[in-house]
Design an enzyme around this catalytic site. Structure first.
Site, PDB file in Angstrom:
ATOM      1  N   HIS A 201     -26.934 -15.309   9.913  1.00  0.00           N
ATOM      2  CA  HIS A 201     -27.740 -14.137  10.270  1.00  0.00           C
ATOM      3  C   HIS A 201     -27.548 -13.718  11.716  1.00  0.00           C
ATOM      4  CE1 HIS A 201     -29.532 -14.044   6.436  1.00  0.00           C
ATOM      5  NE2 HIS A 201     -29.884 -15.309   6.515  1.00  0.00           N
ATOM      6  N   GLU A 443      -6.420  -7.107  -8.480  1.00  0.00           N
ATOM      7  CA  GLU A 443      -6.270  -8.268  -7.595  1.00  0.00           C
ATOM      8  C   GLU A 443      -5.727  -9.492  -8.324  1.00  0.00           C
ATOM      9  OE1 GLU A 443     -10.125  -9.186  -5.905  1.00  0.00           O
ATOM     10  OE2 GLU A 443     -11.154  -8.767  -7.782  1.00  0.00           O
ATOM     11  N   ASP A 467      -7.218 -11.512  -2.891  1.00  0.00           N
ATOM     12  CA  ASP A 467      -6.997 -12.289  -4.109  1.00  0.00           C
ATOM     13  C   ASP A 467      -5.599 -12.081  -4.673  1.00  0.00           C
ATOM     14  OD1 ASP A 467      -9.238 -13.920  -4.668  1.00  0.00           O
ATOM     15  OD2 ASP A 467     -10.403 -12.091  -4.968  1.00  0.00           O
ATOM     16  N   CYS A 514      -8.606  -2.547  -0.388  1.00  0.00           N
ATOM     17  CA  CYS A 514      -9.777  -2.993   0.378  1.00  0.00           C
ATOM     18  C   CYS A 514      -9.690  -4.457   0.815  1.00  0.00           C
ATOM     19  CB  CYS A 514     -11.058  -2.751  -0.411  1.00  0.00           C
ATOM     20  SG  CYS A 514     -11.122  -3.677  -1.955  1.00  0.00           S
TER      21      CYS A 514
END
Ligand code: PEP
Ligand code: MG
Length: 592
Positions: A201, A443, A467, A514
């Site tokens: 975080h 992918e 991937d 992407c």
């Protein structure tokens, strides 16, 4: 007591999670370790321990509510949703029951019982390969620490920043979301922590607020003291304690350079992604959290090419409902600055998800019951997400993206489920976009090979090179021993990408990319040469990629691509590419 040793010019390596350089005074945030006594108890004391545990739960919820309520700064409030996730865990009755049962069956005090339940839970998280998922175990630890401290001391000790003048660099073992929210972020010029990863975080907040940060430094808290001078280099992941004058000077130069570069980048970010000879493409952003939206706008993305929805499942202990999904996606859909928002359906499985869904133990989860395979098996889970996306599609340009497709049956099955969801919504007279676009991630090598067939069934492709490279070159993407083989310019990878783009265009559908390759400017000319329609990347990478797009001709990129396609190896291709990029953009590339 720590020895008061003073280090000079000590360089520590961590993970650079938020870009930029800063230097300044250390402000050490320490809470000390939580330790508790393990006690066997008699039956007549069970109730006392159970009441103590229940009180701690209520107090922890009250504390978190107070922290949330006290936030006045809008910028910081945006991150308060993480606290809600913590409150949900605290309210989970299954969790309460497990601790209470353990008190009774083991005949032990509440702190010990909590410790056993949490350790059991965390051991599941530690086996997970995915660093993002592993990091979510941290949420449980934050809650655990808060509860233990309350049971021992009556309340969580606060991390107030007292007596501070000017800006400081926060050094801490770790910061929970509640800690980060309580801090006066306007007084902080940098963060560094002993533990944490890219998806912790602190890292997410630091990136969203553009505060340089280096995490996972190991033992920084034991090496510095208040008022030490330190440099944080968020780009190279370095922390330098008490730098010498010479090092300070070098860093001032580097910092000035980065600042002027950033100014230039933010200007470029707003410009159109168009080559010198008029070839246009969309530059989108990859996100995981709504909190990243400001960054996306500032860095000039025209849309979201990949919204990874895994966090929605991991920030809570129960599965998200249709309405949970809907509320998040609606916020994205309503953002007026985005031309499209691509929501990727759940992409986890195998042992990564054991607490919520029953899946068999797998030896090789990367090739197991993952992504669409899991969704097809767990139709209820898939439908809740699809219904959420469809409902939200009434409010803006959402698209659905199905990950890890390996054959046409998966595509057809996913489309059938989408059709069923649409039918249910029609029956319930709930609005949604009837024309919502459905695309697939390409992918898996088999999907590339039959991309001509798949293209006839979907509205768009998004190539996931992370991937695709893993599966086509047989390289585990998280295995450091084979990372040297991870080559986007491998002739096999280039051919697979080209084949996919050609199939898409032959069938008149759009194709984006992407994976990390999209955000690496060295590869931009190759992808332009192939005629890619969209590149989607980490928002920070956008200006650099746009600079290349705007400074080059597509015709030239096609020539360069042809030259690379006949090379025998990635190394040969890379040599030419680096040489050319250094010639065309001497300020940004060096000849390899
Ligand atoms: C990819 O595989 O390239 C991709 C973008 O998806 P992820 O990294 O989430 O698997
Ligand atoms: Mg992928």
């Amino acid at each position: 007591m720590r020895e008061e040793e003073t280090f000079t010019n000590k360089v520590l390596k961590g993970i650079g999670v938020s870009s930029g350089i800063t230097s300044g005074r250390v402000y050490l945030l320490e809470r000390g370790r939580v330790s508790f006594a393990k006690r066997k108890i008699r039956e007549e004391n069970f109730d006392k321990e159970i009441v103590k545990f229940k009180h701690a739960i209520n107090n922890a919820i009250d504390e978190l509510n107070t922290i949330k309520g006290a936030v006045t700064d809008d910028e910081i409030r945006k991150h308060a949703f993480i606290i809600d996730a913590h409150m949900l865990i605290l309210q989970d009755t299954l969790f309460h029951d497990e601790v209470i049962d353990t008190i009774r069956t083991e005949k032990i005090n509440a702190e010990w019982a909590l410790d056993i339940v949490v350790s059991r839970f965390l051991s599941g998280f530690e086996k997970v390969d995915d660093p993002y998922l592993r990091e979510r175990g941290q949420d449980i630890k934050y809650i655990y620490n808060r509860l233990i401290r309350i049971m021992i001391k009556g309340k969580e000790s606060s991390l107030e920043m007292q007596g501070i003048r000017g800006k400081v660099i926060i050094v801490a073992h770790d910061l929970s979301p509640a800690d980060t929210i309580q801090l006066n972020l306007n007084r902080i010029s940098g963060f560094t922590t002993d533990v944490g990863g890219r998806t912790s975080h602190t890292s997410i907040v630091a990136r969203a607020l553009e505060i340089p940060a280096v995490v996972g430094v190991g033992n920084i808290t034991s090496l510095v003291k208040n008022h030490d001078n330190i440099i944080i280099d968020g780009d190279d992941g370095l922390v330098i304690i008490n730098p010498s004058r010479k090092v300070q000077k070098d860093y001032v130069v580097k910092q000035l350079h980065l600042k002027s570069q950033k100014k230039e980048f933010l200007k470029i970010a707003r410009l159109r992604a168009e080559t010198q000879d008029g070839f246009r493409l969309n530059v989108g952003a990859n996100i995981e959290l709504l909190a990243e939206m400001d960054l996306v706008e500032r860095y000039g993305a025209v849309g979201i090419g990949l919204y990874r929805t895994e966090y929605l499942y991991l920030s809570r202990k129960t599965l998200p409902t249709e309405m949970d999904h809907y509320h998040v996606y609606r916020k994205l859909a309503e953002n007026k600055s985005l031309q499209y928002v691509t929501v990727r359906t759940l992409d986890i499985g195998g042992d990564k998800f054991a607490s919520q869904i029953e899946v068999p133990k797998e030896i090789n989860p990367a090739m197991g019951l993952r992504a669409i395979r899991l969704c097809i098996r767990e139709i209820g889970l898939f439908k809740a997400q699809l219904m959420g996306i469809l409902r939200a599609s009434a409010y803006g340009p959402l698209r659905i993206l199905i990950p890890m497709v390996s054959g046409i049956d998966e595509v057809r099955k996913a489309k059938d489920v989408i059709r069923e969801c649409k039918e249910e919504l029609r029956e319930k007279k709930i609005n949604f976009n009837e024309e919502i676009k459905v695309g697939v991630m390409i992918e898996v090598p088999s999907a590339c090979m039959i991309s001509d067939i798949i293209a006839k069934e979907v509205d768009f492709f998004s190539i996931g090179t992370n991937d695709l490279i893993q599966y086509s070159l047989a390289i585990d993407r998280i295995n450091e021993y084979v990372s040297y083989l991870y080559e986007p310019l491998h002739p096999a990878v280039l051919r697979l990408i080209k084949q996919t783009i050609d199939s898409a265009h032959f069938n008149k559908i759009e194709v984006g990319l992407c994976g990390e390759m999209a955000g690496e400017p060295l590869y931009t000319p190759i992808l332009i040469g192939m005629g890619i329609d969209e590149l989607s990347m980490n928002a920070y990478a956008i200006p650099r990629v746009k600079k290349v797009i705007r400074g080059i001709d597509q015709d030239y990129c096609k020539e360069l691509l042809n030259e690379l396609l006949i090379k025998n190896s990635a190394k040969e291709g890379e040599y030419i590419l680096k040489k050319e990029m250094a010639r065309l953009f001497p300020a940004d590339f060096v000849q390899g």
